[in-house]
Design a protein around this motif. Structure first.
Motif, PDB file in Angstrom:
ATOM      1  N   UNK A 134       0.859  -1.192   0.000  1.00  0.00           N
ATOM      2  CA  UNK A 134       0.000   0.000   0.000  1.00  0.00           C
ATOM      3  C   UNK A 134       0.889   1.233   0.000  1.00  0.00           C
ATOM      4  N   UNK A 135       0.569   2.205  -0.851  1.00  0.00           N
ATOM      5  CA  UNK A 135       1.371   3.425  -0.930  1.00  0.00           C
ATOM      6  C   UNK A 135       0.472   4.652  -1.035  1.00  0.00           C
ATOM      7  N   UNK A 136       1.032   5.796  -0.681  1.00  0.00           N
ATOM      8  CA  UNK A 136       0.426   7.102  -0.926  1.00  0.00           C
ATOM      9  C   UNK A 136       1.273   7.755  -2.016  1.00  0.00           C
ATOM     10  N   UNK A 137       0.815   7.771  -3.269  1.00  0.00           N
ATOM     11  CA  UNK A 137       1.692   8.137  -4.377  1.00  0.00           C
ATOM     12  C   UNK A 137       1.997   9.626  -4.500  1.00  0.00           C
ATOM     13  N   UNK A 138       1.183  10.487  -3.913  1.00  0.00           N
ATOM     14  CA  UNK A 138       1.405  11.923  -4.105  1.00  0.00           C
ATOM     15  C   UNK A 138       0.892  12.690  -2.900  1.00  0.00           C
ATOM     16  N   UNK A 139       1.363  12.305  -1.682  1.00  0.00           N
ATOM     17  CA  UNK A 139       0.740  12.854  -0.488  1.00  0.00           C
ATOM     18  C   UNK A 139       1.114  14.297  -0.177  1.00  0.00           C
ATOM     19  N   UNK A 140       1.847  14.943  -1.076  1.00  0.00           N
ATOM     20  CA  UNK A 140       2.051  16.384  -0.957  1.00  0.00           C
ATOM     21  C   UNK A 140       0.913  17.180  -1.549  1.00  0.00           C
ATOM     22  N   UNK A 141       0.135  16.556  -2.453  1.00  0.00           N
ATOM     23  CA  UNK A 141      -0.938  17.283  -3.140  1.00  0.00           C
ATOM     24  C   UNK A 141      -2.256  16.518  -3.152  1.00  0.00           C
ATOM     25  N   UNK A 142      -2.265  15.275  -2.652  1.00  0.00           N
ATOM     26  CA  UNK A 142      -3.469  14.451  -2.714  1.00  0.00           C
ATOM     27  C   UNK A 142      -3.478  13.462  -1.558  1.00  0.00           C
ATOM     28  N   UNK A 143      -4.691  13.025  -1.164  1.00  0.00           N
ATOM     29  CA  UNK A 143      -4.796  12.000  -0.123  1.00  0.00           C
ATOM     30  C   UNK A 143      -4.955  10.612  -0.737  1.00  0.00           C
ATOM     31  N   UNK A 144      -4.568  10.456  -1.995  1.00  0.00           N
ATOM     32  CA  UNK A 144      -4.711   9.192  -2.715  1.00  0.00           C
ATOM     33  C   UNK A 144      -3.988   8.058  -1.992  1.00  0.00           C
ATOM     34  N   UNK A 145      -4.635   6.881  -1.968  1.00  0.00           N
ATOM     35  CA  UNK A 145      -4.043   5.667  -1.416  1.00  0.00           C
ATOM     36  C   UNK A 145      -4.215   4.562  -2.441  1.00  0.00           C
ATOM     37  N   UNK A 146      -3.140   3.861  -2.759  1.00  0.00           N
ATOM     38  CA  UNK A 146      -3.170   2.757  -3.711  1.00  0.00           C
ATOM     39  C   UNK A 146      -2.883   1.447  -2.989  1.00  0.00           C
ATOM     40  N   UNK A 147      -3.812   0.503  -3.088  1.00  0.00           N
ATOM     41  CA  UNK A 147      -3.632  -0.828  -2.525  1.00  0.00           C
ATOM     42  C   UNK A 147      -3.307  -1.779  -3.674  1.00  0.00           C
ATOM     43  N   UNK A 148      -2.101  -2.355  -3.672  1.00  0.00           N
ATOM     44  CA  UNK A 148      -1.651  -3.237  -4.746  1.00  0.00           C
ATOM     45  C   UNK A 148      -1.947  -4.692  -4.392  1.00  0.00           C
TER      46      UNK A 148
END
Length: 201
Positions: A131-145
């Motif tokens: 699991x990663x946060x790909x752009x947590x400087x500009x978004x709260x996106x979370x990706x579960x692989x």
């Protein structure tokens, strides 16, 4: 939901780590609103107080957590999709990806659903990769692989109205070479392939 999935589950940006709130680097959120909303994501505006006492606005993109699937067929090929991406004006070659729904308590089930809807393939087994946060400087996106195994085309694609997707298969070696040659521009796919190479089976 498994313990791994419960620990990895992302948030929508409203359930932040209370322990970090006491860190001297932490910003204090004073107020928040949705500045802009569209299908798929919101732009949230927060009034924040910085560690030095300065008050300012901070805008960021807010979206539901997503699942990214690395799908293997029974003979070891990788199922990939080719999809038009309007933001960059080209066909993107990558892995199946989809947003979760509010009632998705089982992330592996969400991964199975997105694989089926985007590719028409169904998996014999699905396991969490990372699991990663790909752009947590500009978004709260979370990706579960997730890694999906034994994937066969036993269903029909069920695409959203704004999805233009073509399904293909390739070898892991070829996909890895395309990543190395900068021919795969999709960050989620690059990360999934490299993480699997480094830490997967």
């Amino acid at each position: 939901m498994s313990d791994d999935e419960r620990d990895a589950r992302g948030t929508d940006g409203d359930d932040r780590d209370s322990a970090d709130a006491a860190d001297p680097l932490a910003w204090e959120s004073l107020d928040a609103e949705v500045a802009y909303s569209c299908p798929g994501f919101d732009v949230r505006r927060e009034r924040v107080r910085l560690p030095d006492g300065t008050e300012t606005n901070y805008d960021y993109l807010a979206e539901p957590p997503s699942v990214v699937v690395l799908p293997f067929t029974p003979d070891g090929e990788v199922v990939v999709i080719e999809e038009w991406r309007q933001a960059v004006g080209r066909v993107n070659r990558g892995l199946p990806v989809g947003g979760t729904e509010p009632d998705d308590d089982d992330l592996s089930a969400a991964a199975r659903r997105e694989l089926r809807e985007e590719t028409g393939h169904e998996a014999e087994a699905v396991e969490r990769l990372t699991t990663v946060e790909p752009a947590n400087g500009v978004a709260n996106s979370v990706l579960h692989f997730f890694v999906a195994r034994g994937c066969t085309p036993t269903a029909q694609q069920d695409l959203d109205a704004d999805e233009s997707i073509r399904v293909a298969t390739t070898t892991m070696a070829d996909l890895r070479e395309h990543v190395a040659a900068d021919e795969v521009r999709d960050g989620r796919t690059t990360l999934g392939v490299l993480y699997y190479d480094a830490f997967g089976e």
